[in-house]
Enzyme design. Structure first.
Site, PDB file in Angstrom:
ATOM      1  N   GLY A   1      50.681  76.784  74.192  1.00  0.00           N
ATOM      2  CA  GLY A   1      51.225  77.588  75.261  1.00  0.00           C
ATOM      3  C   GLY A   1      50.285  77.769  76.438  1.00  0.00           C
ATOM      4  O   GLY A   1      50.713  77.779  77.597  1.00  0.00           O
ATOM      5  N   THR A   2      48.996  77.909  76.160  1.00  0.00           N
ATOM      6  CA  THR A   2      48.032  78.127  77.234  1.00  0.00           C
ATOM      7  C   THR A   2      48.001  76.944  78.196  1.00  0.00           C
ATOM      8  O   THR A   2      48.011  77.117  79.424  1.00  0.00           O
ATOM      9  CB  THR A   2      46.631  78.382  76.661  1.00  0.00           C
ATOM     10  OG1 THR A   2      46.657  79.598  75.890  1.00  0.00           O
ATOM     11  CG2 THR A   2      45.597  78.524  77.767  1.00  0.00           C
TER      12      THR A   2
ATOM     13  N   ASN B   1      53.615  89.853  73.875  1.00  0.00           N
ATOM     14  CA  ASN B   1      52.958  89.538  72.609  1.00  0.00           C
ATOM     15  C   ASN B   1      52.286  90.737  71.951  1.00  0.00           C
ATOM     16  O   ASN B   1      51.966  90.693  70.766  1.00  0.00           O
ATOM     17  CB  ASN B   1      51.917  88.430  72.807  1.00  0.00           C
ATOM     18  CG  ASN B   1      50.851  88.809  73.812  1.00  0.00           C
ATOM     19  OD1 ASN B   1      51.156  89.145  74.958  1.00  0.00           O
ATOM     20  ND2 ASN B   1      49.594  88.756  73.401  1.00  0.00           N
TER      21      ASN B   1
ATOM     22  N   THR C   1      46.169  60.540  74.244  1.00  0.00           N
ATOM     23  CA  THR C   1      46.947  60.132  73.072  1.00  0.00           C
ATOM     24  C   THR C   1      47.556  61.355  72.386  1.00  0.00           C
ATOM     25  O   THR C   1      46.856  62.316  72.075  1.00  0.00           O
ATOM     26  CB  THR C   1      46.065  59.366  72.070  1.00  0.00           C
ATOM     27  OG1 THR C   1      45.512  58.225  72.718  1.00  0.00           O
ATOM     28  CG2 THR C   1      46.875  58.932  70.854  1.00  0.00           C
TER      29      THR C   1
ATOM     30  N   CYS D   1      43.866  86.650  71.104  1.00  0.00           N
ATOM     31  CA  CYS D   1      43.164  85.903  72.156  1.00  0.00           C
ATOM     32  C   CYS D   1      42.089  86.719  72.848  1.00  0.00           C
ATOM     33  O   CYS D   1      41.203  86.171  73.478  1.00  0.00           O
ATOM     34  CB  CYS D   1      44.167  85.389  73.195  1.00  0.00           C
ATOM     35  SG  CYS D   1      45.396  84.270  72.491  1.00  0.00           S
TER      36      CYS D   1
END
Length: 382
Positions: A71-72, A152, A238, A331
């Site tokens: 998400g960040t 959140n 990749t 976080c």
């Protein structure tokens, strides 16, 4: 010692089926997905099939799903690229957004001449929609609104239809961090006026280190990460095939079992609320997290009647008892600062007391709730 995991808003337990899918891909489809030989094509197939599946769940085109590290990164992609590529000069956000948005917007402002407006937040954690409309109407510059779908820390749900329509009426772009909602709420992006979203797999029983951005078709955004033409040119590097396959499986299972799992987890949350009210005098529920109609069913955030002297060791004592929960979001746990979300909505008196976020999943039980309530009561009364 009993162990209780009440921190699913930070990260969820990976479903066994997801582990099995990832293991299979790691063992059998280890080719580079950019290679043209059979091994590469087999790996690439997992990526493109996952893209189609995820897009179908959300009601959008496969080309609008871009895989990221989480998400960040997806938030950074939308915010940075909107300013750099789309001519955005004004960002409207709130002071209770995830730091993936707040810190990114502040960094962009330090490097450019954009202006930032913060929409007012009500004491229940909801957005002041009238203020948002005033900010949009008053803006003469190209504007981007960035407001998260589900907070959140306190679980408040944004009226995303209303915000999207306001943005459309004022010709503003709309970005929404949906990390806490996708996989838990039935979201159809084709029915919303949203231009960009951010999603993380590890919030809905998938692996860490993978997520995706929804980028509306023909948006004009350019890459944030260069070095290859992967992800339709939006992101070089990749792809983690096994992680993408695991996320695909996790989201499939989330949608397949959403109704019964939501009912089960809602029951756990309501039981926790009822037990707290019954057994702990003076407990307060931050924002409107005890209102299941206006907050997510996956968490509660409670202000506990504990003295300032004892509050500093509460999480430590809970950890000793085998209980995992959070003070603020994971976080920011190492920042040493209080919650920026609670700072906006709590009184100075309540900010001196400990507030704890308990968040739930399908793997929790009422017996675990009883155990946690007992530990809390013992600590408070000791």
């Amino acid at each position: 010692m009993q162990k209780v995991y009440f921190d699913s808003a930070a990260t969820t337990q990976v479903r066994p089926e997801v582990i099995d899918k990832m293991t299979l891909v790691l063992r059998e489809d280890y080719g580079n997905p950019s290679s043209t030989h059979g091994f590469g094509r087999s790996a690439k197939n997992h990526i493109e099939q996952a893209r189609k599946n995820i897009a179908k769940h959300l009601g959008v085109k496969a080309s609008e799903i871009i895989f990221t590290s989480g998400g960040t990164e997806a938030d950074n992609l939308a915010l940075n690229s909107a300013v750099r590529d789309l001519g955005v000069k004004h960002i409207i956000t709130s002071k209770i957004e995830h730091h993936a948005v707040l810190h990114t917007v502040q960094e962009i402002q330090s490097q450019t001449n954009i202006s930032i407006s913060y929409v007012n937040i009500n004491l229940d954690g909801s957005v002041d929609y009238n203020h948002l409309e005033k900010l949009l109407v008053a803006s003469s510059d190209k504007t981007l609104v960035s407001l998260m779908h589900v907070n959140n820390e306190v679980g408040t749900i944004l009226d995303i239809d209303r915000v999207g329509n306001l943005c459309m009426e004022q010709e503003a772009l709309f970005h929404s961090d949906m990390v806490q909602s996708i996989g838990h709420l039935d979201v159809n992006l084709s029915e919303l006026q949203v231009d960009f979203t951010a999603v993380s797999a590890h919030k809905f029983h998938g692996p860490k280190g993978v997520g995706f951005a929804y980028i509306k078709k023909n948006s004009g955004l350019k890459p944030l990460i260069y070095g290859g033409e992967q992800e339709r040119g939006y992101r070089g590097g990749t792809e983690g095939v096994h992680n993408i396959a695991g996320m695909d499986e996790a989201l499939r299972l989330a949608y397949e079992h959403m109704v019964e799992e939501k009912a089960y987890i809602s029951n756990i949350k309501q039981y926790f609320i009822d037990q707290l009210k019954e057994r702990i005098d003076g407990v307060k529920f931050n924002a409107n997290c005890c209102d299941l109609d206006h907050s997510t069913y996956t968490l509660i955030n409670v202000c506990l009647p504990i003295s300032q002297e004892k509050s500093g060791i509460l999480l430590f004592q809970l950890d000793i008892k085998g209980i995992a929960c959070s003070k603020g979001s994971a976080c920011q746990s190492g920042s040493g600062k209080g919650s920026h979300v609670l700072t906006e909505i709590l009184s100075e008196e309540d900010m001196l007391k400990p507030s704890i976020r308990f968040s739930f999943s399908k793997y929790n039980t009422k017996e675990e709730v009883d155990y946690v309530i007992g530990v809390l009561k013992e600590f408070i009364e000791d």
